[in-house]
Design a protein around this motif. Structure first.
Motif, PDB file in Angstrom:
ATOM      1  N   LEU A 187       1.055  -1.012  -0.020  1.00 44.91           N
ATOM      2  CA  LEU A 187       0.071  -0.053  -0.185  1.00 44.91           C
ATOM      3  C   LEU A 187       0.935   1.100  -0.071  1.00 44.91           C
ATOM      4  CD1 LEU A 187      -2.547  -1.305   2.772  1.00 44.91           C
ATOM      5  CD2 LEU A 187      -2.671  -1.669   0.325  1.00 44.91           C
ATOM      6  N   TYR A 188       1.966   1.176   0.756  1.00 45.86           N
ATOM      7  CA  TYR A 188       3.072   1.935   0.791  1.00 45.86           C
ATOM      8  C   TYR A 188       4.291   1.493  -0.038  1.00 45.86           C
ATOM      9  CZ  TYR A 188       7.028   5.082   2.505  1.00 45.86           C
ATOM     10  OH  TYR A 188       8.039   5.800   2.598  1.00 45.86           O
ATOM     11  N   SER A 189       4.659   2.035  -1.384  1.00 48.49           N
ATOM     12  CA  SER A 189       5.576   1.399  -2.142  1.00 48.49           C
ATOM     13  C   SER A 189       6.844   1.701  -2.072  1.00 48.49           C
ATOM     14  CB  SER A 189       5.014   1.812  -3.516  1.00 48.49           C
ATOM     15  OG  SER A 189       6.218   1.537  -4.623  1.00 48.49           O
ATOM     16  N   SER A 190       7.458   0.751  -1.518  1.00 49.57           N
ATOM     17  CA  SER A 190       8.915   1.052  -1.013  1.00 49.57           C
ATOM     18  C   SER A 190       9.706   1.284  -2.484  1.00 49.57           C
ATOM     19  CB  SER A 190       9.812  -0.150  -0.655  1.00 49.57           C
ATOM     20  OG  SER A 190       9.418  -1.383  -1.282  1.00 49.57           O
ATOM     21  N   THR A 191       9.407   0.784  -3.489  1.00 46.81           N
ATOM     22  CA  THR A 191      10.112   1.053  -5.087  1.00 46.81           C
ATOM     23  C   THR A 191       9.743   2.473  -5.490  1.00 46.81           C
ATOM     24  OG1 THR A 191       9.742  -1.052  -5.772  1.00 46.81           O
ATOM     25  CG2 THR A 191       9.860   0.465  -7.492  1.00 46.81           C
ATOM     26  N   LEU A 192       8.693   3.036  -5.247  1.00 48.30           N
ATOM     27  CA  LEU A 192       8.443   4.433  -5.307  1.00 48.30           C
ATOM     28  C   LEU A 192       9.260   5.353  -4.415  1.00 48.30           C
ATOM     29  CD1 LEU A 192       4.516   4.324  -6.348  1.00 48.30           C
ATOM     30  CD2 LEU A 192       6.639   4.839  -7.838  1.00 48.30           C
ATOM     31  N   ALA A 193       9.559   4.989  -3.270  1.00 47.57           N
ATOM     32  CA  ALA A 193       9.922   5.639  -2.115  1.00 47.57           C
ATOM     33  C   ALA A 193      11.370   5.990  -2.447  1.00 47.57           C
ATOM     34  CB  ALA A 193       9.827   5.138  -0.742  1.00 47.57           C
ATOM     35  N   ASP A 194      11.927   4.907  -3.173  1.00 45.34           N
ATOM     36  CA  ASP A 194      13.372   4.762  -3.288  1.00 45.34           C
ATOM     37  C   ASP A 194      13.679   5.475  -4.539  1.00 45.34           C
ATOM     38  OD1 ASP A 194      14.029   2.873  -1.425  1.00 45.34           O
ATOM     39  OD2 ASP A 194      13.871   1.107  -2.688  1.00 45.34           O
ATOM     40  N   LEU A 195      12.880   5.826  -5.657  1.00 41.50           N
ATOM     41  CA  LEU A 195      12.783   6.578  -6.738  1.00 41.50           C
ATOM     42  C   LEU A 195      12.501   8.035  -6.332  1.00 41.50           C
ATOM     43  CD1 LEU A 195      11.264   4.464  -9.480  1.00 41.50           C
ATOM     44  CD2 LEU A 195      13.704   4.822  -9.171  1.00 41.50           C
ATOM     45  N   GLY A 196      12.275   8.490  -5.064  1.00 41.27           N
ATOM     46  CA  GLY A 196      11.841   9.764  -4.745  1.00 41.27           C
ATOM     47  C   GLY A 196      10.499  10.041  -5.319  1.00 41.27           C
ATOM     48  N   LEU A 197       9.496   9.227  -5.587  1.00 42.53           N
ATOM     49  CA  LEU A 197       8.333   9.397  -5.888  1.00 42.53           C
ATOM     50  C   LEU A 197       7.280   9.163  -4.955  1.00 42.53           C
ATOM     51  CD1 LEU A 197       8.455   7.546  -9.607  1.00 42.53           C
ATOM     52  CD2 LEU A 197       8.505  10.311  -8.798  1.00 42.53           C
ATOM     53  N   ASP A 198       5.911   9.592  -4.990  1.00 42.74           N
ATOM     54  CA  ASP A 198       5.011   9.506  -3.803  1.00 42.74           C
ATOM     55  C   ASP A 198       4.593   7.973  -3.673  1.00 42.74           C
ATOM     56  OD1 ASP A 198       2.953   9.696  -2.009  1.00 42.74           O
ATOM     57  OD2 ASP A 198       1.755  11.162  -3.275  1.00 42.74           O
ATOM     58  N   PRO A 199       5.161   7.524  -2.608  1.00 38.79           N
ATOM     59  CA  PRO A 199       4.775   5.945  -2.355  1.00 38.79           C
ATOM     60  C   PRO A 199       3.599   5.705  -1.771  1.00 38.79           C
ATOM     61  CG  PRO A 199       5.817   6.905  -0.405  1.00 38.79           C
ATOM     62  CD  PRO A 199       5.789   8.203  -1.316  1.00 38.79           C
ATOM     63  N   LEU A 200       2.498   6.577  -1.645  1.00 36.11           N
ATOM     64  CA  LEU A 200       1.083   6.290  -1.469  1.00 36.11           C
ATOM     65  C   LEU A 200       0.221   6.663  -2.644  1.00 36.11           C
ATOM     66  CD1 LEU A 200       1.437   7.650   2.298  1.00 36.11           C
ATOM     67  CD2 LEU A 200       0.698   5.317   1.253  1.00 36.11           C
ATOM     68  N   PRO A 201      -0.758   6.301  -2.811  1.00 35.29           N
ATOM     69  CA  PRO A 201      -1.830   6.551  -3.665  1.00 35.29           C
ATOM     70  C   PRO A 201      -2.407   7.982  -3.333  1.00 35.29           C
ATOM     71  CG  PRO A 201      -2.917   5.006  -2.488  1.00 35.29           C
ATOM     72  CD  PRO A 201      -1.412   5.048  -2.198  1.00 35.29           C
ATOM     73  N   ASP A 202      -2.663   8.755  -4.170  1.00 34.93           N
ATOM     74  CA  ASP A 202      -3.110  10.349  -3.882  1.00 34.93           C
ATOM     75  C   ASP A 202      -4.131  10.582  -4.957  1.00 34.93           C
ATOM     76  OD1 ASP A 202      -3.688  12.378  -2.529  1.00 34.93           O
ATOM     77  OD2 ASP A 202      -1.645  13.140  -2.355  1.00 34.93           O
ATOM     78  N   TYR A 203      -4.538  11.643  -4.885  1.00 40.48           N
ATOM     79  CA  TYR A 203      -5.574  12.262  -5.990  1.00 40.48           C
ATOM     80  C   TYR A 203      -4.637  13.504  -6.518  1.00 40.48           C
ATOM     81  CZ  TYR A 203      -8.746  15.710  -8.040  1.00 40.48           C
ATOM     82  OH  TYR A 203      -9.448  16.664  -8.944  1.00 40.48           O
ATOM     83  N   VAL A 204      -4.475  13.335  -7.919  1.00 42.55           N
ATOM     84  CA  VAL A 204      -3.815  14.352  -8.667  1.00 42.55           C
ATOM     85  C   VAL A 204      -4.609  14.925  -9.535  1.00 42.55           C
ATOM     86  CG1 VAL A 204      -1.843  14.560 -10.331  1.00 42.55           C
ATOM     87  CG2 VAL A 204      -1.658  12.805  -8.501  1.00 42.55           C
ATOM     88  N   ARG A 205      -4.614  16.304  -9.647  1.00 46.58           N
ATOM     89  CA  ARG A 205      -5.610  16.917 -10.358  1.00 46.58           C
ATOM     90  C   ARG A 205      -5.706  16.761 -11.845  1.00 46.58           C
ATOM     91  NH1 ARG A 205      -6.303  23.141  -9.102  1.00 46.58           N
ATOM     92  NH2 ARG A 205      -4.128  22.947  -9.087  1.00 46.58           N
TER      93      ARG A 205
END
Length: 709
Positions: free
Chosen positions: A548-566
């Motif tokens: 649910l919290y992506s360690s892969t995204l965190a390692d890439l400096g990207l948001d590790p959690l889902p979110d609303y993007v306008r």
């Protein structure tokens, strides 16, 4: 005497079972649904029954190799032999390889779901290039990247038959997937609840218990709010989350502000409807049915991450009536497996040079979902030589000139290549600017095996029809080119070891316990599978759990959690501009066409003669537009306008206009065949912004305006 052949249509991912009547001369005379197919259960579409035979036997079909005899795009061709075609192809590709290096060569196909994908990938890898293109940045790519990041492995595993609640998001099954549509109607008849989230009132919305009509591109806010509702009420599956998920506390904190009221303000959907949707889904078992309406966007992966996390925390993964994980018989190799098999890979230092891998490592290169290139970056490299020159391309079975955004720039890139070879069924805008055109087999002349998650069975596509003219399949073309590149000392490795489709199929089946006689007799072979076997079928994430919290995204400096993007039209000034006041949705499905295919068929043109754009009556009245009139469509960042026919309907919302893709006219002037005039991609930009995870560009939820033509 008529021979009856059981087969599987692989024109799309539905994989409908078919029964094919073959005459004494080897021609297919009739195709009907196979009611015994565990995949389709009698479902079928007109494209499989009518379009495929007409495609195969069409008088304008390409039946022999041709070489350009005039200026590129002049329409002047000369017939040549296969030996001459492959020799010239090898000579020119070897020359480019010798001058610029192997990375200057690129392949292109529609996708990797069937054998044409890995055949192209392994061919290019054998030549020494990791560069091959697929259409999935515009079709299913965001969903796939999210699925991979989260670890679900559930694509195409919708168990609609056993579901108590069906959540359909951004999909029109009536037009896109007859198997899903019939299953949804059966489920509805037995009392299942149907929730549809879609700005357009689809046929599924017509029968839904609850239709949520959000503003385009805001779907993620509803998923976030549904998770908030489940967690706040304690209706999530706490045991499943504890055992198999990681990052729940962080997710709960992220979704906490997404009350139904907050999501209503973002989406325009009443808060009460969002609360009701969450309650129906929580009651379960519930299945998530997704479509391209929430894909192919710069916020696409985050939108899918929100819905995928909803599936996970509700416990609807790999349970009856939920979303099944991908299963396969032990010992069977899928086409996707081939792409990632170390035996068929280039060294990592070469794969890291895949075009787009530096910017989008989750898409392109060694860690990418399909390891393919980032398409927009390939077009840039052709025109700018950044990050390095791309001078030669082999395209098979895909009409990229029509399907990619910014049609003019795509054609400019193709025209500027030193060498372009296209394998196609008919002369397309892509083939028309080639140096060599090769005649390809259609699905009625090809053999294929695959695994269907809908029916949990291995499917078989029989080469039912006698081949027309001198057509060849992808494997035969690739094997012929490989042999010639080998003779010219232009291979880096031997990564495509098969010389026939039969050899490849034997490899894919491997030592799986499959009755191959039954497979070929029936067109399918069911295999046993176990639901919820998470200890045996582990999650392919760094943590070994659903992330649910992506360690892969965190390692890439990207948001590790889902979110609303306008959505794009709201990011700059908070609303559509006065100059471009409307919101454009693309990707509207039609029963007659499949993307750019079948445009040459008279029956389809009678049903759908012109590209249409759906406009709400209020919007049309304000603009003075009449039903059936040609209108000019311009997008805010688009390179040029296009023309479409107005269809006035209240199925789309006021201020939102909706159209389809893939339009061109085979009878129009070559080489564009009207693709610069009536194709919505001619009015779209491929410049961005792009999804930071998939590299997908916005092809919907775009600011636009309409003018009287």
């Amino acid at each position: 005497m008529v021979r009856n052949v059981a087969s599987t249509c692989w024109e799309c991912a539905s994989k409908c079972g078919s029964l094919i009547s073959v005459e004494d001369d080897g021609r297919v005379s009739r195709i009907v649904p196979n009611t015994k197919s565990p995949v389709s259960k009698g479902a079928f579409c007109v494209k499989g029954m009518r379009a495929l035979p007409e495609w195969t036997y069409h008088p304008d079909r390409l039946t022999h190799p041709m070489r350009r005899a005039g200026e590129r795009g002049s329409g002047r061709w000369e017939r040549i032999s296969w030996d001459d075609a492959l020799d010239e192809m090898a000579d020119r590709m070897a020359a480019i390889r010798g001058r610029y290096g192997a990375l200057a060569l690129v392949g292109a196909v529609s996708g990797a779901a069937f054998s044409r994908g890995p055949i192209m990938a392994l061919l290019m890898r054998s030549i020494g290039s990791p560069n091959w293109m697929i259409n999935q940045d515009l079709c299913g790519g965001c969903r796939a990247v999210s699925d991979r990041l989260t670890g679900l492995a559930m694509t195409n595993g919708e168990d609609i038959e056993a579901a108590a609640c069906i959540l359909v998001v951004g999909r029109n099954p009536m037009a896109a997937d007859p198997v899903q549509w019939m299953a949804i109607k059966r489920a509805k008849a037995r009392g299942a609840s149907v929730i549809v989230i879609d700005p357009f009132r689809t046929s599924a919305a017509d029968i839904a218990d609850l239709w949520l009509q959000p503003k385009p591109g805001t779907d993620a806010a509803i998923a976030m709010a549904m998770m908030q509702q489940l967690i706040a009420a304690g209706r999530h599956d706490a045991d499943f989350v504890t055992r198999w998920c990681t990052g729940f506390d962080a997710l709960a904190e992220r979704v906490a502000p997404f009350t139904a009221e907050h999501a209503a303000a973002l989406t325009g959907v009443p808060a009460a409807d969002i609360v009701k949707a969450a309650a129906l889904y929580a009651a379960g078992p519930s299945v998530f049915v997704s479509g391209h309406g929430i894909d192919a966007a710069s916020n696409g992966v985050q939108t899918f991450r929100a819905f995928h996390c909803l599936v996970a925390i509700s416990g609807n993964l790999d349970r009856a009536g939920g979303n099944r994980r991908a299963k396969r018989p032990a010992g069977f190799t899928t086409c996707m497996d081939l792409l990632h098999d170390p035996r068929f890979r280039l060294p990592k230092k070469i794969e890291l040079q895949t075009i787009g891998a530096a910017q989008y490592p989750l898409w392109a290169g060694p860690a990418g979902w399909q390891t393919a290139c980032h398409n927009k970056s390939v077009l840039d490299a052709i025109l700018t030589s950044v990050p390095y020159p791309v001078r030669g391309m082999y395209v098979s079975g895909v009409n990229i000139a029509v399907m990619y955004p910014d049609t003019r720039r795509t054609l400019e890139a193709l025209r500027s290549l030193d060498f372009l070879c296209v394998a196609a069924h008919t002369m397309t805008p892509t083939a028309a600017v080639a140096d060599i055109v090769l005649p390809k087999t259609t699905t009625l002349e090809e053999e294929e095996v695959d695994v269907s998650q809908t029916g949990a069975c291995v499917t078989y596509t029989a080469p039912a029809s006698t081949r027309i003219g001198e057509v060849r399949c992808d494997m035969e073309i690739a094997a012929g080119l490989m042999a010639r590149m080998r003779d010219r000392g232009a291979l880096t490795a031997e990564l495509l070891p098969w010389t026939s489709q039969a050899d490849l199929i034997r490899f894919l089946i491997g030592d799986a316990e499959i009755d191959q006689a039954a497979l070929r007799r029936d067109g399918f072979f069911e295999f046993p599978y176990e639901l919820g076997n998470f200890s045996a079928q582990t999650f392919k994430t760094p943590s070994g759990k659903i992330e649910l919290y992506s360690s892969t995204l965190a390692d890439l400096g990207l948001d590790p959690l889902p979110d609303y993007v306008r959505p794009l039209y709201e990011r700059a000034a908070g609303s559509a501009s006065a100059e471009f006041p409307l919101v454009l949705q693309t990707g509207q499905r039609e029963k007659t066409y499949h993307h750019s295919r079948f445009r040459e068929q008279n029956w389809a043109r009678k049903v759908s003669p012109d590209p249409t754009i759906r406009i709400h009556p209020e919007t049309a009245a304000k603009l003075g537009l009449a039903d059936g009139a040609w209108v000019v469509v311009e997008t805010e960042a688009g390179p040029a306008p296009c023309r479409l026919v107005a269809e006035i309907t209240d199925r789309t919302a006021p201020g939102v206009v909706t159209t389809g893709i893939g339009w061109w006219r085979p009878e129009a002037a070559s080489p564009e065949f009207a693709a610069l005039d009536i194709n919505i991609n001619a009015a779209l930009t491929y410049a961005g912004p792009m999804d930071p995870m998939s590299g997908s560009v916005d092809t919907r939820a775009l600011p636009c305006r309409l003018l009287v033509a």
